[in-house]
Design a protein around this motif. Sequence first.
Motif, PDB file in Angstrom:
ATOM      1  N   MET A   1       0.833  -1.186   0.000  1.00  0.00           N
ATOM      2  CA  MET A   1       0.000   0.000   0.000  1.00  0.00           C
ATOM      3  C   MET A   1       0.868   1.235   0.000  1.00  0.00           C
ATOM      4  O   MET A   1       1.981   1.215   0.490  1.00  0.00           O
ATOM      5  CB  MET A   1      -0.902  -0.001   1.230  1.00  0.00           C
ATOM      6  N   ARG A   2       0.316   2.266  -0.524  1.00  0.00           N
ATOM      7  CA  ARG A   2       0.980   3.570  -0.615  1.00  0.00           C
ATOM      8  C   ARG A   2       2.129   3.586  -1.613  1.00  0.00           C
ATOM      9  O   ARG A   2       2.896   4.532  -1.643  1.00  0.00           O
ATOM     10  CB  ARG A   2       1.452   4.065   0.753  1.00  0.00           C
ATOM     11  N   SER A   3       2.262   2.538  -2.421  1.00  0.00           N
ATOM     12  CA  SER A   3       3.265   2.554  -3.480  1.00  0.00           C
ATOM     13  C   SER A   3       2.833   3.547  -4.550  1.00  0.00           C
ATOM     14  O   SER A   3       1.638   3.704  -4.826  1.00  0.00           O
ATOM     15  CB  SER A   3       3.406   1.172  -4.128  1.00  0.00           C
ATOM     16  N   HIS A   4       3.799   4.209  -5.138  1.00  0.00           N
ATOM     17  CA  HIS A   4       3.547   5.106  -6.259  1.00  0.00           C
ATOM     18  C   HIS A   4       3.960   4.374  -7.522  1.00  0.00           C
ATOM     19  O   HIS A   4       5.085   3.861  -7.602  1.00  0.00           O
ATOM     20  CB  HIS A   4       4.342   6.405  -6.112  1.00  0.00           C
ATOM     21  N   VAL A   5       3.054   4.314  -8.484  1.00  0.00           N
ATOM     22  CA  VAL A   5       3.304   3.581  -9.712  1.00  0.00           C
ATOM     23  C   VAL A   5       3.081   4.518 -10.888  1.00  0.00           C
ATOM     24  O   VAL A   5       2.032   5.149 -10.999  1.00  0.00           O
ATOM     25  CB  VAL A   5       2.362   2.359  -9.842  1.00  0.00           C
ATOM     26  N   GLU A   6       4.090   4.601 -11.757  1.00  0.00           N
ATOM     27  CA  GLU A   6       3.936   5.367 -12.994  1.00  0.00           C
ATOM     28  C   GLU A   6       3.836   4.356 -14.126  1.00  0.00           C
ATOM     29  O   GLU A   6       4.624   3.409 -14.200  1.00  0.00           O
ATOM     30  CB  GLU A   6       5.133   6.283 -13.223  1.00  0.00           C
ATOM     31  N   PHE A   7       2.833   4.547 -14.981  1.00  0.00           N
ATOM     32  CA  PHE A   7       2.648   3.629 -16.094  1.00  0.00           C
ATOM     33  C   PHE A   7       2.282   4.411 -17.347  1.00  0.00           C
ATOM     34  O   PHE A   7       1.877   5.571 -17.288  1.00  0.00           O
ATOM     35  CB  PHE A   7       1.588   2.564 -15.782  1.00  0.00           C
ATOM     36  N   VAL A   8       2.472   3.754 -18.492  1.00  0.00           N
ATOM     37  CA  VAL A   8       2.144   4.376 -19.772  1.00  0.00           C
ATOM     38  C   VAL A   8       1.189   3.457 -20.522  1.00  0.00           C
ATOM     39  O   VAL A   8       1.333   2.236 -20.505  1.00  0.00           O
ATOM     40  CB  VAL A   8       3.423   4.672 -20.594  1.00  0.00           C
ATOM     41  N   ASP A   9       0.187   4.060 -21.140  1.00  0.00           N
ATOM     42  CA  ASP A   9      -0.730   3.344 -22.017  1.00  0.00           C
ATOM     43  C   ASP A   9       0.010   3.205 -23.348  1.00  0.00           C
ATOM     44  O   ASP A   9       0.291   4.200 -24.010  1.00  0.00           O
ATOM     45  CB  ASP A   9      -2.021   4.153 -22.188  1.00  0.00           C
ATOM     46  N   GLU A  10       0.380   1.990 -23.726  1.00  0.00           N
ATOM     47  CA  GLU A  10       1.215   1.793 -24.902  1.00  0.00           C
ATOM     48  C   GLU A  10       0.532   2.197 -26.206  1.00  0.00           C
ATOM     49  O   GLU A  10       1.208   2.531 -27.164  1.00  0.00           O
ATOM     50  CB  GLU A  10       1.720   0.357 -24.959  1.00  0.00           C
ATOM     51  N   ARG A  11      -0.776   2.213 -26.234  1.00  0.00           N
ATOM     52  CA  ARG A  11      -1.476   2.617 -27.461  1.00  0.00           C
ATOM     53  C   ARG A  11      -1.506   4.133 -27.613  1.00  0.00           C
ATOM     54  O   ARG A  11      -1.169   4.669 -28.653  1.00  0.00           O
ATOM     55  CB  ARG A  11      -2.899   2.070 -27.487  1.00  0.00           C
ATOM     56  N   SER A  12      -1.881   4.835 -26.555  1.00  0.00           N
ATOM     57  CA  SER A  12      -2.030   6.294 -26.657  1.00  0.00           C
ATOM     58  C   SER A  12      -0.754   7.050 -26.299  1.00  0.00           C
ATOM     59  O   SER A  12      -0.596   8.204 -26.658  1.00  0.00           O
ATOM     60  CB  SER A  12      -3.152   6.762 -25.726  1.00  0.00           C
ATOM     61  N   GLY A  13       0.138   6.395 -25.528  1.00  0.00           N
ATOM     62  CA  GLY A  13       1.345   7.074 -25.065  1.00  0.00           C
ATOM     63  C   GLY A  13       1.118   7.904 -23.811  1.00  0.00           C
ATOM     64  O   GLY A  13       2.045   8.517 -23.290  1.00  0.00           O
ATOM     65  N   ASP A  14      -0.122   7.913 -23.287  1.00  0.00           N
ATOM     66  CA  ASP A  14      -0.438   8.686 -22.085  1.00  0.00           C
ATOM     67  C   ASP A  14       0.255   8.071 -20.871  1.00  0.00           C
ATOM     68  O   ASP A  14       0.202   6.855 -20.666  1.00  0.00           O
ATOM     69  CB  ASP A  14      -1.943   8.713 -21.824  1.00  0.00           C
ATOM     70  N   LYS A  15       0.894   8.933 -20.077  1.00  0.00           N
ATOM     71  CA  LYS A  15       1.536   8.496 -18.835  1.00  0.00           C
ATOM     72  C   LYS A  15       0.680   8.938 -17.656  1.00  0.00           C
ATOM     73  O   LYS A  15       0.060   9.977 -17.693  1.00  0.00           O
ATOM     74  CB  LYS A  15       2.926   9.121 -18.677  1.00  0.00           C
ATOM     75  N   ARG A  16       0.734   8.122 -16.616  1.00  0.00           N
ATOM     76  CA  ARG A  16      -0.009   8.453 -15.407  1.00  0.00           C
ATOM     77  C   ARG A  16       0.765   7.945 -14.206  1.00  0.00           C
ATOM     78  O   ARG A  16       1.371   6.873 -14.262  1.00  0.00           O
ATOM     79  CB  ARG A  16      -1.366   7.790 -15.455  1.00  0.00           C
ATOM     80  N   LYS A  17       0.730   8.704 -13.126  1.00  0.00           N
ATOM     81  CA  LYS A  17       1.369   8.287 -11.884  1.00  0.00           C
ATOM     82  C   LYS A  17       0.294   8.286 -10.809  1.00  0.00           C
ATOM     83  O   LYS A  17      -0.401   9.280 -10.628  1.00  0.00           O
ATOM     84  CB  LYS A  17       2.495   9.235 -11.513  1.00  0.00           C
ATOM     85  N   VAL A  18       0.154   7.151 -10.130  1.00  0.00           N
ATOM     86  CA  VAL A  18      -0.876   7.004  -9.105  1.00  0.00           C
ATOM     87  C   VAL A  18      -0.260   6.459  -7.825  1.00  0.00           C
ATOM     88  O   VAL A  18       0.823   5.873  -7.834  1.00  0.00           O
ATOM     89  CB  VAL A  18      -2.015   6.058  -9.562  1.00  0.00           C
ATOM     90  N   GLU A  19      -0.984   6.653  -6.736  1.00  0.00           N
ATOM     91  CA  GLU A  19      -0.641   6.046  -5.463  1.00  0.00           C
ATOM     92  C   GLU A  19      -1.683   4.973  -5.188  1.00  0.00           C
ATOM     93  O   GLU A  19      -2.883   5.236  -5.274  1.00  0.00           O
ATOM     94  CB  GLU A  19      -0.666   7.095  -4.349  1.00  0.00           C
ATOM     95  N   LEU A  20      -1.263   3.762  -4.872  1.00  0.00           N
ATOM     96  CA  LEU A  20      -2.189   2.674  -4.588  1.00  0.00           C
ATOM     97  C   LEU A  20      -2.616   2.759  -3.134  1.00  0.00           C
ATOM     98  O   LEU A  20      -1.772   2.778  -2.231  1.00  0.00           O
ATOM     99  CB  LEU A  20      -1.534   1.324  -4.876  1.00  0.00           C
ATOM    100  N   VAL A  21      -3.935   2.837  -2.918  1.00  0.00           N
ATOM    101  CA  VAL A  21      -4.483   3.053  -1.572  1.00  0.00           C
ATOM    102  C   VAL A  21      -5.693   2.152  -1.334  1.00  0.00           C
ATOM    103  O   VAL A  21      -6.246   1.570  -2.261  1.00  0.00           O
ATOM    104  CB  VAL A  21      -4.906   4.529  -1.373  1.00  0.00           C
TER     105      VAL A  21
END
Length: 79
Positions: A1-21
């Motif tokens: 919990m509370r990990s921060h994960v940055e991921f990219v949508d390989e189709r659109s190229g959109d990046k997002r960074k979230v905290e898992l809670v």
Amino acid sequence: MRSHVEFVDERSGDKRKVELVWPLDADMDRNRLSVMTLVGAGLIGMRKGVSIDWPDRSGEERRLRIVEVIQPGLQDKAA
């Protein structure tokens, strides 16, 4: 919990960074993603460079690639 994960949508190229809670702490305006959502559950335990297939809200499958994982209490990024 509370990990921060940055991921990219390989189709659109959109990046997002979230905290898992936990669900009660979820707040997408603050990029806090519940581990009880489909994508939140899919991101648990993932490591940098790994990809997951994730169904979006319309049912279309997307491939998300993990760019970075930062775990709380650890100075180094998980590899």
